[in-house]
Design an enzyme around this catalytic site. Structure first.
Site: not given
Ligand SMILES: *Cc1c(COP(=O)(O)O)cnc(C)c1O
Length: 364
Positions: A199, A175, A105
């Protein structure tokens, strides 16, 4: 309650939601608070919706102890849109942004930022297939950088920062898609935090952004209104139609977290849950091997392999038959991954531990 197939949901995202929240949403679905309609069918300018919207913001502020000088925004486009919006807003010409590379990511975040401005790698653990996060003394940045970007939890590789580099006057932008609100943190060490909700916070379709107000004032004003944080901030995230059902669900998940006793309690349980599975790995004499170095282990995503490749296939098949869902590792890493986000019950992790021990006993 309807009859339902019972499974242990270890999906990486979207992932398990608290059962109680789903049942409450079900009960309120058709007629929300005696309005004669569902929350999805009413105006986002109505008092009823606005109450839901503001309550979600308030709950987030209170649970995460967000200081007054931070703005809380609800955006769309997932964390992936933030990969672009962050540099669009905060990376001006003539400045550089520094990216800490700890997995797939952060790689995507860096690639997207490269299309906007000048970026460089602050540190990377790619040479060991991202099996650990860089330590603070490996991380380089310059006082003149626009910001330093970090991925707090690496969903695919199963590693997590347990402490954050201090970046002085350079804003640290994180993030936190896969570990937001999984543990208490000092929000004031970050210039900005963002996370897709799917999530740890709710359904997909909502992205949470927490931004220090002085950064908003300095942000680039030469971009389309819809992409400016300032636009969303000055309209209380109601500039255009928000994902109202998702925000309602997010508020309910946050309410559930409050009922659980808040983040400290949840963090403690998350550690206990993850350690059930790490213990099964560590006590297996090499039958199972963890991907992450111990000091970098994630309490959210546990990545491991079964030593023998044929047995690994069998492990995944038998696990599936036994009702475990989502244990296949990400296609880029292979192996197995158990995601033990906030809403995954302790009992599910205990059942997985037992399954791992039994499987090893049968096949050692
Ligand atoms: C899942 C994930 C993303 C991608 O989120 P989208 O909402 O699908 O854009 C980004 N970063 C991390 C750390 C993730 O876990």
């Amino acid at each position: 309650m309807i009859d339902q197939k019972s499974v242990y949901n270890f999906n990486a995202g979207p992932s398990a939601l608290p059962r109680e929240v789903l049942e409450k949403a079900q009960a309120e679905l058709v007629d929300f608070k005696e309005s004669g309609m569902s929350i999805m069918e009413m105006s986002h300018r109505s008092a009823t919706y606005e109450q839901v919207h503001n309550q979600a913001i308030e709950r987030l502020r209170s649970l995460f102890s967000i200081p007054e000088n931070y703005e809380v925004l609800f955006l769309q486009g997932g964390a992936s849109l933030q990969f672009a919006m962050v540099p669009m807003n905060f990376l001006p010409d003539g400045k550089k942004a520094s990216y800490i590379m700890s997995g797939a990511w952060s790689d995507k975040a860096l690639k997207e930022a490269k299309t906007i401005g000048e970026v460089y790698e602050a540190a990377s653990t790619k040479n060991t297939n991202y099996n650990r996060v860089p330590s603070s003394d490996e991380i380089t940045f310059e006082e003149t950088d626009a910001y330093v970007h970090i991925t707090s939890n690496n969903t695919i590789f199963g590693t997590q920062f347990h402490e954050f580099p201090s970046t002085g006057n350079v804003p640290l932008i994180a993030d936190m898609s896969s570990d937001i609100l999984s543990r208490p943190l000092d929000v004031s060490q970050f210039g900005m935090i963002y996370a897709g909700a799917q999530k740890n916070l709710g359904p997909s379709g909502v992205t949470v952004a927490i931004i220090r107000k002085d950064l908003l004032d300095k942000a680039n004003s030469e971009i389309p209104a819809i992409l400016k944080y300032q636009t969303h901030s000055s309209n209380n995230s109601l500039y255009n139609t928000p994902p109202s059902f998702g925000i309602y669900m997010l508020g309910e998940v946050l309410g559930w977290m409050q009922q659980q006793g808040g983040i400290e309690k949840i963090a403690k349980r998350n550690e206990e849950k993850a350690n059930l599975i790490y213990d099964a790995i560590d006590n297996s004499n090499g039958f199972y091997t963890g991907h992450a170095e111990k000091g970098s282990r994630s309490f959210m995503n546990i990545t491991f392999r079964v030593a023998d490749e044929e047995l690994e296939k069998q492990f995944l098949e038998e696990a599936k038959e036994a009702g475990f869902v989502g244990l296949n590792g990400h296609r880029s890493v292979g192996g197995c991954r158990a995601s033990t986000y906030n809403a995954v019950p302790y009992e599910a992790c205990l059942a997985l531990q037992k399954f791992m021990l039994d499987f090893q006993e049968k096949h050692k």
